[in-house]
Motif scaffolding. Structure first.
Motif, PDB file in Angstrom:
ATOM      1  N   ALA A   1      40.766  45.477  44.092  1.00  0.00           N
ATOM      2  CA  ALA A   1      40.145  44.823  43.153  1.00  0.00           C
ATOM      3  C   ALA A   1      38.835  44.252  43.430  1.00  0.00           C
ATOM      4  O   ALA A   1      37.851  44.324  42.680  1.00  0.00           O
TER       5      ALA A   1
ATOM      6  N   ASN B   1      36.431  47.270  42.613  1.00  0.00           N
ATOM      7  CA  ASN B   1      36.289  47.354  41.234  1.00  0.00           C
ATOM      8  C   ASN B   1      35.412  45.968  40.919  1.00  0.00           C
ATOM      9  O   ASN B   1      34.524  46.393  39.894  1.00  0.00           O
ATOM     10  N   GLY B   2      35.667  44.935  41.379  1.00  0.00           N
ATOM     11  CA  GLY B   2      34.854  43.643  41.071  1.00  0.00           C
ATOM     12  C   GLY B   2      32.921  44.025  41.505  1.00  0.00           C
ATOM     13  O   GLY B   2      32.338  43.570  40.795  1.00  0.00           O
TER      14      GLY B   2
ATOM     15  N   THR C   1      39.961  44.688  36.098  1.00  0.00           N
ATOM     16  CA  THR C   1      39.919  44.952  37.443  1.00  0.00           C
ATOM     17  C   THR C   1      41.160  45.354  37.915  1.00  0.00           C
ATOM     18  O   THR C   1      41.481  45.866  39.067  1.00  0.00           O
TER      19      THR C   1
END
Length: 422
Positions: free
Chosen positions: A53, A56-57, A17
């Motif tokens: 992030a 993405n997570g 990520t």
């Protein structure tokens, strides 16, 4: 799962990520530093990286429900730490790259080749390089073969130049020097980073005719020739019917050189055209003779009876042809202004020096007026080279790393300026 396994899983998750946040942080750090010379605060990098992030997570959590489990807290915390470390490192590298990349770069700078430092010699605090002709001197297509003596003069000559020249300019200077000193019709020079030159040259063709300016006529006259006349000198020929002034394009005298002068027993002609004084009638109807090989240095007359060939207008040339002989007076060209300037500076206790602007110094990225060079360092800028040379630049002249300056001032002021700014 055990804690070590969760930490390893968190590192893996953080790398997956953290790639995109790291790329974004590094790119923004470079752009901001290069364009605005401003570093993005660390808090801003942290917030931006966590936001990217998080996206993405979230996408990963939609695909894998176990990531949303509360038991994955150690892995998620480890992933966050890894993302922040990657982003901060990428930002630092981008910021450093933005500070080191030159702000101004031209296509000419990209294609300029320079000499290797191994071949540069320091003489009197200045660098110089001796160019060595590698291999044989080649003939040029479309020209007669080069005489053996001329080849030897090119191979054995001492060709020394300043070391701060780019190779393209060094090649031009070497070619001009070969043409000037050896009177060659054409020259092609290629020099590599080790100062090894590959030379192709053509022998002189029409040595006298090519030196006659357009609209002029070459006329020879017998006279008592002063010592030291060379091509290009301006003389006045006085005859009973005419006083004519013109540039010397050939000259020959019968005097003998002084012992120790380094000349052969036979005097060398100034123009390099005639092997013998008696054959000097070639320019006004005499028989054609074979020209000797060109000399390695610009020859001059040794004084005595001889002949001088001038470039004159048509009317003056016709009148001078009717004269059997004349008197030759050499006219003064005056004093070279650059030597006068040097003498004035030295009498005033001033010196001048060539320096280069250092990266990150007080002059880099500023103009001469903004840096207040005269007020701060007690020196004056005579010339500056940014992309081309500017003589007596004004306060709006911009400076950047690598620019060359000629500055004038006292010795102490020049030393202080060189230590601080260049």
């Amino acid at each position: 799962m055990s804690l070590p396994v969760e930490i390893v899983f968190g590192i893996y998750l953080g790398v997956i990520t953290g790639i995109v946040p790291a790329l974004v942080a590094g790119t923004l750090g470079f752009v901001f530093k290069y364009v605005t010379d401003v570093t993005i605060p660390g808090l801003g990098v942290v917030v931006l990286s966590l936001a990217i992030a998080g996206v993405n997570g979230g996408l990963l959590a939609l695909n894998d429900e176990t990531i949303r489990s509360s038991e994955r807290a150690p892995a998620i915390l480890t992933a966050i730490v890894v993302v922040l470390m990657l982003s901060m490192y990428a930002h630092a590298q981008g910021d450093r790259l933005g500070a080191s990349v030159p702000k101004r770069i031209s296509l000419k700078q990209l294609r300029d080749r320079t000499l290797s430092t191994d071949v540069i010699e320091l003489v009197g605090g200045r660098g110089r390089v001796s160019v060595e002709v590698a291999g044989e001197v080649n003939d040029m297509e479309g020209y007669p073969p080069l005489p053996a003596d001329t080849r030897r003069a090119i191979l054995d000559g001492d060709w020394t130049f300043p070391a701060d020249l780019p190779l393209a300019e060094l090649e031009d200077r070497f070619g001009e020097r070969l043409q000037t000193e050896l009177d060659l019709a054409d020259v092609a020079v290629r020099i590599d980073e080790q100062a090894r030159a590959t030379v192709s040259a053509a022998p002189p063709t029409g040595a006298l005719s090519k030196r006659v300016p357009a609209g002029k006529r070459a006329v020879s006259v017998s006279a008592l020739v002063p010592t030291g006349i060379a091509r290009g000198d301006v003389v006045r020929v006085i005859t009973p019917e005419l006083d004519a002034e013109g540039a010397v394009i050939a000259a020959r005298s019968s005097g003998k050189p002084e012992p120790g002068a380094g000349a052969a027993s036979k005097p060398a002609p100034a123009a390099g055209d005639d092997p013998d004084p008696d054959d000097d009638a070639r320019t006004d109807g005499g028989e054609e003779t074979v020209a000797p090989p060109p000399a390695a240095t610009a020859p001059t007359t040794t004084g005595g009876e001889g002949r001088v060939t001038l470039a004159l207008d048509r009317s003056e040339a016709a009148a001078l042809l009717r004269a059997d002989r004349g008197r030759v007076l050499v006219l003064s060209r005056g004093t070279r202004r650059e030597y006068e300037l040097t003498a004035l500076l030295r009498r005033a206790g001033k010196r001048f020096r060539k320096v280069s602007v250092v990266a990150g110094g007080p002059l880099d990225g500023h103009t001469i007026g903004e840096a207040e060079i005269r007020e701060a360092y007690d020196v004056a800028v005579l010339a500056a080279r940014h992309e081309s040379w500017t003589i007596a630049p004004d306060g709006s002249q911009s400076l950047s790393a690598g620019d060359d300056l000629f500055v004038v001032g006292s010795r102490d002021a020049l030393d202080r300026f060189a230590e601080v700014a260049a």
